[in-house]
Scaffold this motif. Structure first.
Motif, PDB file in Angstrom:
ATOM      1  N   UNK A 320       0.793  -1.221   0.179  1.00 12.89           N
ATOM      2  CA  UNK A 320      -0.168  -0.258  -0.265  1.00 12.89           C
ATOM      3  C   UNK A 320       1.118   1.104   0.233  1.00 12.89           C
ATOM      4  N   UNK A 321       0.650   2.218  -0.707  1.00 10.72           N
ATOM      5  CA  UNK A 321       1.475   4.128  -0.816  1.00 10.72           C
ATOM      6  C   UNK A 321      -0.065   4.622  -0.739  1.00 10.72           C
ATOM      7  N   UNK A 322       0.523   6.049   0.096  1.00 11.55           N
ATOM      8  CA  UNK A 322      -0.420   7.003   0.260  1.00 11.55           C
ATOM      9  C   UNK A 322       0.631   8.149  -0.324  1.00 11.55           C
ATOM     10  N   UNK A 323      -0.480   8.953  -1.567  1.00 16.00           N
ATOM     11  CA  UNK A 323       0.688   9.582  -1.895  1.00 16.00           C
ATOM     12  C   UNK A 323      -0.338  10.859  -1.314  1.00 16.00           C
ATOM     13  N   UNK A 324       1.004  12.299  -1.973  1.00 16.60           N
ATOM     14  CA  UNK A 324      -0.302  13.611  -1.075  1.00 16.60           C
ATOM     15  C   UNK A 324      -0.222  13.459   0.095  1.00 16.60           C
ATOM     16  N   UNK A 328       4.559  15.820   1.596  1.00 12.53           N
ATOM     17  CA  UNK A 328       5.326  15.531   0.469  1.00 12.53           C
ATOM     18  C   UNK A 328       5.930  16.536  -0.320  1.00 12.53           C
ATOM     19  N   UNK A 329       6.891  15.800  -0.930  1.00 13.67           N
ATOM     20  CA  UNK A 329       8.007  17.427  -2.171  1.00 13.67           C
ATOM     21  C   UNK A 329       7.434  16.217  -2.925  1.00 13.67           C
ATOM     22  N   UNK A 330       8.380  17.117  -4.420  1.00 12.43           N
ATOM     23  CA  UNK A 330       8.724  16.103  -5.395  1.00 12.43           C
ATOM     24  C   UNK A 330       9.628  15.273  -5.284  1.00 12.43           C
ATOM     25  N   UNK A 331      11.049  15.693  -4.232  1.00 12.41           N
ATOM     26  CA  UNK A 331      11.715  14.307  -4.270  1.00 12.41           C
ATOM     27  C   UNK A 331      11.232  12.968  -3.309  1.00 12.41           C
ATOM     28  N   UNK A 332      10.509  13.443  -2.783  1.00 11.61           N
ATOM     29  CA  UNK A 332       9.600  12.279  -1.571  1.00 11.61           C
ATOM     30  C   UNK A 332       9.175  11.140  -2.726  1.00 11.61           C
ATOM     31  N   UNK A 333       8.345  11.864  -3.173  1.00  8.15           N
ATOM     32  CA  UNK A 333       7.699  11.670  -4.421  1.00  8.15           C
ATOM     33  C   UNK A 333       8.949  10.393  -5.709  1.00  8.15           C
ATOM     34  N   UNK A 334       9.923  11.299  -6.022  1.00 11.14           N
ATOM     35  CA  UNK A 334      10.252   9.956  -6.674  1.00 11.14           C
ATOM     36  C   UNK A 334      11.299   8.972  -6.310  1.00 11.14           C
ATOM     37  N   UNK A 369      -0.790  19.484   0.470  1.00  8.67           N
ATOM     38  CA  UNK A 369       0.506  18.926  -0.881  1.00  8.67           C
ATOM     39  C   UNK A 369      -1.676  19.147  -1.568  1.00  8.67           C
ATOM     40  N   UNK A 370      -1.034  20.433  -2.766  1.00 10.94           N
ATOM     41  CA  UNK A 370      -2.374  20.773  -3.452  1.00 10.94           C
ATOM     42  C   UNK A 370      -2.678  19.437  -3.924  1.00 10.94           C
ATOM     43  N   UNK A 371      -4.360  19.019  -4.187  1.00 12.18           N
ATOM     44  CA  UNK A 371      -5.012  18.392  -5.201  1.00 12.18           C
ATOM     45  C   UNK A 371      -4.591  17.525  -6.221  1.00 12.18           C
ATOM     46  N   UNK A 372      -4.062  19.290  -7.160  1.00 14.18           N
ATOM     47  CA  UNK A 372      -4.289  18.645  -8.488  1.00 14.18           C
ATOM     48  C   UNK A 372      -2.661  17.944  -8.680  1.00 14.18           C
ATOM     49  N   UNK A 373      -1.800  17.938  -7.646  1.00 11.47           N
ATOM     50  CA  UNK A 373      -0.326  17.244  -8.015  1.00 11.47           C
ATOM     51  C   UNK A 373      -0.612  15.855  -7.004  1.00 11.47           C
ATOM     52  N   UNK A 374      -1.500  15.770  -6.001  1.00 11.17           N
ATOM     53  CA  UNK A 374      -1.926  14.770  -4.429  1.00 11.17           C
ATOM     54  C   UNK A 374      -2.022  14.108  -6.340  1.00 11.17           C
ATOM     55  N   UNK A 375      -3.544  13.630  -7.050  1.00 11.14           N
ATOM     56  CA  UNK A 375      -3.796  13.915  -8.186  1.00 11.14           C
ATOM     57  C   UNK A 375      -2.295  12.971  -9.094  1.00 11.14           C
ATOM     58  N   UNK A 376      -1.869  13.825  -9.894  1.00 11.81           N
ATOM     59  CA  UNK A 376      -1.162  13.724 -10.728  1.00 11.81           C
ATOM     60  C   UNK A 376      -0.101  12.776 -10.035  1.00 11.81           C
TER      61      UNK A 376
END
Ligand code: SAH
Ligand code: F3S
Length: 460
Positions: A320-324, A328-334, A369-376
């Protein structure tokens, strides 16, 4: 009978004149909820109340709700609203609000919905018959909270199992962890392990009835400890895996930090333990894991997966993974994407973070984290995973597996089954070979899709 905890007097309502005959149960959420629904259906069947698949036909409706993600309460109230419309046409219809949202809402639900008949939390499922009896006498009860497990009623032979081959067995209830995003410790209460002897008796009972697959359940299933002897989950695995008649043993959900080398060794030792493990990691960034309060780092997780794969070659691992999650910054998501590339999970459940009331995360005052960023991020992750899974599945073409048939497929005569590593397989048995759900049969994989496999039958 057990009355609700002090401070929650029963609310008066007109007595019920007619006993319910048909019950419709709607279940949301995890396997524990599924099992609770099977328990409730079983208890009702003992009273002659039979299940129906059509809410319009029911005179008792139970909504077994889940509060883990997004607007849970809102969704539950809106579904209860739909059932209330049925009740307007048929006033004798009883509506019970159950599950994790019910546990949280408690009294509030009764005052908010004047024609709701009762509220039943997950810790009080065994009291359903008493609640109904009280309702007949004119009481609307709220039964929430978490009585000591030793005082809870758990009649495993009155469970209405959904299939005749797979039995779920709770070994540990509740959760004592404090993951900052998670509401489960509030809705399912403190951790309580069932005694080893009870667990073994229930599994033995299921095997004697011809069940072949056993799934041990708990929010942190591998944190189980026998309250009497202190034996841990490795001991339990060993004891259950050896039982006669067992073909497949699975367990969900394991907490990475609670895995010991001995548990890994047991998975390597027993053929009956499925080569499949769900091991939620939540993020591939150490910074996020810390903020989430998970208590392990990515390197430890990676090492654990490597140990499992060494102990049991071919083991499938899902996560399981949670985004947003806030902060959470770009580098965390990377870093999360990197982990996904590296581990190559066999399947993955990804969720957009949703703040849950009463959890610690909102108090950390982290930038959202902005909704649009999390969705992306979610889309990127799912697309990458889908490609990886397709590659993994293509590598299985030509391999043969023993599948446990779980149901009929969409095409006439076709079947759906699961490989030992829990992959979905579609196939059509050879003409004249009658294979039915619950049976094991051998197939060869012919085609791979991202989320399932197509196979041809092999001679038994
Ligand atoms: N121990 C349980 C946890 C239940 S929640 C289990 O692993 O089954 C199941 C999953 O839902 C978690 O692993 C997490 O990825 C996700 N989840 C929980 N709370 C969440 C939240 N507030 N927002 C988004 N996803 C969440
Ligand atoms: Fe939830 Fe963490 Fe327990 S995800 S169920 S608090 S292990």
């Amino acid at each position: 009978m057990t009355l609700p905890p002090a401070g929650a007097p029963p609310v008066a309502a007109p007595p019920v004149e007619r006993r319910p005959r048909r019950c419709f149960v709607e279940t949301w959420g995890c396997q524990m909820n599924e099992l609770d629904s099977q328990r409730m259906s079983g208890l009702l069947m003992e009273q002659g109340i039979l299940p129906t698949r059509d809410p319009k036909e029911a005179d008792l409706i139970l909504l077994n709700s889940c509060s883990v993600r997004e607007k849970a309460a809102q969704k539950a109230y809106s579904r209860l609203g739909e059932y209330r419309r049925l009740k307007r046409r048929r006033p004798e219809l009883l509506i019970g609000f159950c599950g994790c949202v019910a546990q949280q809402e408690g009294e509030k639900a009764l005052s908010r919905i004047p024609d709701l008949d009762f509220v039943l939390g997950p810790g009080r499922v065994g009291e359903l018959p008493d609640i109904l009896a009280a309702r007949r006498r004119g009481q609307r009860l709220v039964a929430t909270g978490f009585p000591d497990a030793r005082r809870r009623r758990y009649a495993f032979d009155s469970l209405s199992r959904q299939t005749s081959y797979k039995g779920m067995v709770t070994i540990i209830e509740g959760c004592n962890k404090k993951c900052t995003f998670c509401i489960v410790p509030q809705t399912r209460g403190p951790e309580q392990s069932r005694p080893l002897a009870d667990v073994l008796a229930e599994v033995r009972h299921l095997l004697d009835y011809g069940f072949v697959e056993i799934e041990l359940l708990g929010q942190t299933v591998n944190h189980w400890r026998d309250p009497e002897s202190g034996a841990d989950f490795a001991v339990l695995l060993d004891r259950v895996a050896r039982l006669d008649g067992l073909r497949r043993l699975r367990f969900v959900t394991s907490y990475p930090r609670d895995f010991t080398p001995e548990m890994v060794a047991q998975i390597g030792r027993h053929e009956t333990i499925c080569p499949y493990l769900h091991l939620p990691v939540q993020s591939g960034s150490d910074r996020m894991l810390k903020l989430m309060g998970r208590g392990y780092d990515v390197a430890t997780y990676r090492r654990l997966v490597a140990e499992l794969r060494a102990a049991r070659p071919g083991i499938a691992v899902s996560t399981d993974l949670i985004v947003g999650f806030p902060g959470e910054r770009d580098e965390d998501f990377a870093a999360t994407l990197r982990l996904v590339e590296e581990v190559r999970f066999d399947s993955l459940f990804a969720f957009k973070y949703s703040p849950r009331p009463g959890t610690a995360a909102p108090r950390l005052k982290l930038p959202p984290v902005a909704e649009a960023v999390a969705s992306e991020r979610l889309q990127t992750l799912l697309a990458r995973q889908s490609a990886i899974q397709h590659e993994i599945n293509r590598g299985l073409v030509g391999a043969s597996f023993e599948v446990l048939v779980t149901g009929w497929g969409k095409e006439p005569g076709s079947l759906v089954g699961r490989t030992p590593c829990h992959r979905v397989v579609h196939f059509t048995p050879a003409a004249g070979r009658a294979v039915v759900p619950g049976e094991m049969t051998r197939v060869r994989i012919e085609r791979a899709l991202p989320h399932s496999l197509l196979a041809a039958p092999l001679a038994a």
